[in-house]
Enzyme design. Structure first.
Site, PDB file in Angstrom:
ATOM      1  N   LYS A 106     -42.102 -28.378  59.510  1.00  0.00           N
ATOM      2  CA  LYS A 106     -42.334 -29.837  59.519  1.00  0.00           C
ATOM      3  C   LYS A 106     -41.656 -30.465  60.731  1.00  0.00           C
ATOM      4  O   LYS A 106     -42.210 -31.330  61.396  1.00  0.00           O
ATOM      5  CB  LYS A 106     -41.773 -30.463  58.235  1.00  0.00           C
ATOM      6  CG  LYS A 106     -42.629 -30.172  57.010  1.00  0.00           C
ATOM      7  CD  LYS A 106     -42.038 -30.768  55.752  1.00  0.00           C
ATOM      8  CE  LYS A 106     -40.783 -30.063  55.369  1.00  0.00           C
ATOM      9  NZ  LYS A 106     -40.504 -29.741  54.024  1.00  0.00           N
ATOM     10  N   HIS A 130     -31.809 -33.796  61.452  1.00  0.00           N
ATOM     11  CA  HIS A 130     -32.441 -33.520  60.164  1.00  0.00           C
ATOM     12  C   HIS A 130     -31.403 -33.008  59.187  1.00  0.00           C
ATOM     13  O   HIS A 130     -30.644 -32.086  59.491  1.00  0.00           O
ATOM     14  CB  HIS A 130     -33.557 -32.477  60.315  1.00  0.00           C
ATOM     15  CG  HIS A 130     -34.206 -32.155  59.014  1.00  0.00           C
ATOM     16  ND1 HIS A 130     -35.157 -32.972  58.458  1.00  0.00           N
ATOM     17  CD2 HIS A 130     -34.002 -31.147  58.133  1.00  0.00           C
ATOM     18  CE1 HIS A 130     -35.535 -32.473  57.298  1.00  0.00           C
ATOM     19  NE2 HIS A 130     -34.846 -31.365  57.072  1.00  0.00           N
ATOM     20  N   ASP A 190     -47.109 -26.350  54.209  1.00  0.00           N
ATOM     21  CA  ASP A 190     -45.818 -26.423  53.523  1.00  0.00           C
ATOM     22  C   ASP A 190     -45.932 -27.174  52.204  1.00  0.00           C
ATOM     23  O   ASP A 190     -45.303 -26.807  51.212  1.00  0.00           O
ATOM     24  CB  ASP A 190     -44.767 -27.086  54.416  1.00  0.00           C
ATOM     25  CG  ASP A 190     -43.443 -27.185  53.668  1.00  0.00           C
ATOM     26  OD1 ASP A 190     -42.896 -26.128  53.332  1.00  0.00           O
ATOM     27  OD2 ASP A 190     -42.989 -28.308  53.396  1.00  0.00           O
ATOM     28  N   ARG A 215     -43.892 -22.614  45.349  1.00  0.00           N
ATOM     29  CA  ARG A 215     -42.555 -22.018  45.244  1.00  0.00           C
ATOM     30  C   ARG A 215     -41.753 -22.676  44.126  1.00  0.00           C
ATOM     31  O   ARG A 215     -40.979 -22.027  43.427  1.00  0.00           O
ATOM     32  CB  ARG A 215     -41.821 -22.169  46.579  1.00  0.00           C
ATOM     33  CG  ARG A 215     -42.374 -21.267  47.673  1.00  0.00           C
ATOM     34  CD  ARG A 215     -41.870 -21.726  49.032  1.00  0.00           C
ATOM     35  NE  ARG A 215     -40.432 -21.776  49.101  1.00  0.00           N
ATOM     36  CZ  ARG A 215     -39.747 -22.620  49.879  1.00  0.00           C
ATOM     37  NH1 ARG A 215     -40.379 -23.482  50.654  1.00  0.00           N
ATOM     38  NH2 ARG A 215     -38.438 -22.593  49.888  1.00  0.00           N
ATOM     39  N   SER A 217     -40.130 -23.774  56.033  1.00  0.00           N
ATOM     40  CA  SER A 217     -40.561 -25.040  55.458  1.00  0.00           C
ATOM     41  C   SER A 217     -39.947 -26.213  56.237  1.00  0.00           C
ATOM     42  O   SER A 217     -40.649 -27.132  56.668  1.00  0.00           O
ATOM     43  CB  SER A 217     -40.138 -25.070  53.981  1.00  0.00           C
ATOM     44  OG  SER A 217     -40.194 -26.357  53.464  1.00  0.00           O
TER      45      SER A 217
HETATM   46  N1  URA Z   1     -36.305 -28.633  52.140  1.00  0.00           N
HETATM   47  C1  URA Z   1     -37.549 -28.356  52.547  1.00  0.00           C
HETATM   48  O1  URA Z   1     -38.211 -29.156  53.192  1.00  0.00           O
HETATM   49  N2  URA Z   1     -38.071 -27.146  52.194  1.00  0.00           N
HETATM   50  C2  URA Z   1     -37.379 -26.209  51.500  1.00  0.00           C
HETATM   51  O2  URA Z   1     -37.897 -25.146  51.240  1.00  0.00           O
HETATM   52  C3  URA Z   1     -36.071 -26.540  51.090  1.00  0.00           C
HETATM   53  C4  URA Z   1     -35.559 -27.746  51.450  1.00  0.00           C
END
Ligand code: URA
Length: 433
Positions: free
Chosen positions: A187, A82, A161, A168, A183
């Protein structure tokens, strides 16, 4: 339990319990806690931080807010990679086929691009016919049969999220380390992988602008993954310069194919080999050095390229485009960007490069925007190169001729020239285990 008390506790610098964190995430996802209370808590977290235990609990609550995948029908070790998001970052298109060609399973879910960063799913959709949605059965069958499948996120993964990120984004609380870690990992942990390699980007094109902050974020995410029972490693890689020369969907696929043919840009090839070697090593294929040699061999003997061709074909894409990238549809117009001054390129604002590509039509400002797959930028010069006034530094591609003026302006403003050659920066700063 009252949300008011949770906000007050965090505001005063105390540690929240697992129950309090769950109460907040579940209540907010269900629409029972209003945005103003959720944003107050995010701001309190922004200022007072969270302990590793709190951040893990927040991550697990985010993961548990939606669907989870069960990959138990896939035989063998599953490894994923990732990236925290970058410009010109087409590494998945190279590392996944390398790893899969060496017998490690890659069941990959990827995202779309937004703003200055690109997304792997958009790049794949530049390949005519490529299906980025598969049923769970077809997805797992393909991973079992050929070792690699890649789809977009069609399910309801981590809905908490989605809601929290949107909040945010408008309350100046994106750049909080615990919130970013929860976050990303919330995921990631919704998928059922055994091993995860994180590519934490550092520099102008990324969320973390310094190596120290990137290391801290990486360590936090590695610890969370380990708590969830995953084998984890993170690499801190340089995003102060775009990776490779291509920015834009089809242009990046072409560069990935060139890399799998052994003719990729040096910086991009290096990052891909490093990521692939760590993925293979986590999956038990040997030491990182041994795995790097294996990854290099998979490029040299074309087995990784053949794996990409096989995957494209299996997902309905026109594999002839991978066999002969000259067949990709070209943008209607191109425009050469020339340097107005002489000097060494001392700084390239990667984020701005991404925005220039967006202006050409290669990305989205909002999730509904349509993409021009052939649009983008081919850089002719990068940080550290000397240019004379009048030298070509980039070529812009777009179906909208009128977009060239804005993209050129952004690109020239984002490229700083200096009479002294800048110090060379590492591509991979360090590994966090
Ligand atoms: N990428 C994400 O998925 N979430 C964040 O908060 C920052 C970068």
């Amino acid at each position: 339990m009252r949300m008011y008390d949770i906000i007050k506790k965090k505001r005063d610098g105390h540690e929240l319990s697992e129950e309090e964190i769950k109460f907040f995430v579940e209540g907010y996802t269900a629409g029972e806690i209003p945005d103003y209370q959720a944003s107050a808590l995010c701001m309190a977290i922004y200022f007072n931080g969270m302990t590793d235990r709190e951040t893990s609990d927040l991550t697990f609550a985010v993961r548990d807010s939606g669907d989870k995948l069960d990959f138990s029908a896939i035989d063998g070790i599953r490894v994923d990679k990732h990236s925290t998001g970058g410009v010109g970052d087409k590494t998945s298109l190279v590392v996944a086929p390398i790893v899969a060609s060496l017998g490690v399973k890659v069941a990959k879910m990827s995202g779309r691009g937004l703003g200055h960063t690109g997304g792997t799913i958009d790049k794949l959709e530049a390949i005519e016919g490529f299906q980025t949605t598969l049923s769970d059965e077809d997805f797992m069958k393909q991973v079992n049969d050929i070792g690699f499948a890649i789809v977009g996120q069609s399910r309801q993964f981590a809905p908490a999220d989605k809601k929290l990120y949107a909040l945010r984004d408008v309350t100046a609380t994106v750049d909080s380390m615990p919130l970013i870690a929860a976050s990303i990992m919330g995921k990631k942990l919704a998928a059922d992988d055994d091993c995860i390699v994180l590519d934490v980007k550092t520099g102008s094109g990324s969320f973390m602008k310094t190596v120290e902050d990137s290391k801290a974020l990486a360590q936090l995410m590695v610890n969370i993954g380990k708590r969830a029972g995953k084998k984890m490693v993170a690499l801190i890689t340089n995003m102060d310069r775009p990776l490779g020369f291509a920015i834009g969907n089809a242009l990046e696929v072409i560069e990935a194919v060139e890399t799998l043919n052994g003719h990729g840009p040096e910086d991009f090839t290096e990052v891909c080999l490093t990521l692939a070697s760590h993925m293979l090593s986590l999956a038990g294929k040997g030491t990182a050095e041994e795995c790097r040699k294996m990854a290099q061999r998979a490029i040299d003997d074309k087995s990784a390229l053949n794996k990409l061709i096989e995957t494209v074909k299996a997902q309905g894409g026109n594999e002839k485009l991978i066999q002969n990238p000259d067949l990709f549809k070209k943008a209607k117009f191109s425009h050469s960007v020339k340097s107005v001054k002489s000097g060494y390129i001392s700084r390239a604002d990667t984020e701005a490069y991404g925005l220039a590509s967006l202006a050409l039509g290669a990305g989205r400002n909002t999730i509904e925007d349509e993409i021009d797959y052939s649009a983008g930028i081919i850089l002719k010069r990068k940080t550290g190169d000397f240019v004379n006034a009048g030298d070509e530094i980039a070529v812009l591609y777009s179906d909208k001729k009128q977009s060239f003026a804005e993209a050129e302006k952004i690109l020239l403003n984002a490229t700083t020239l200096h009479h002294k050659k800048p110090a060379e920066e590492p591509l991979v700063y360090c590994t966090v285990e």
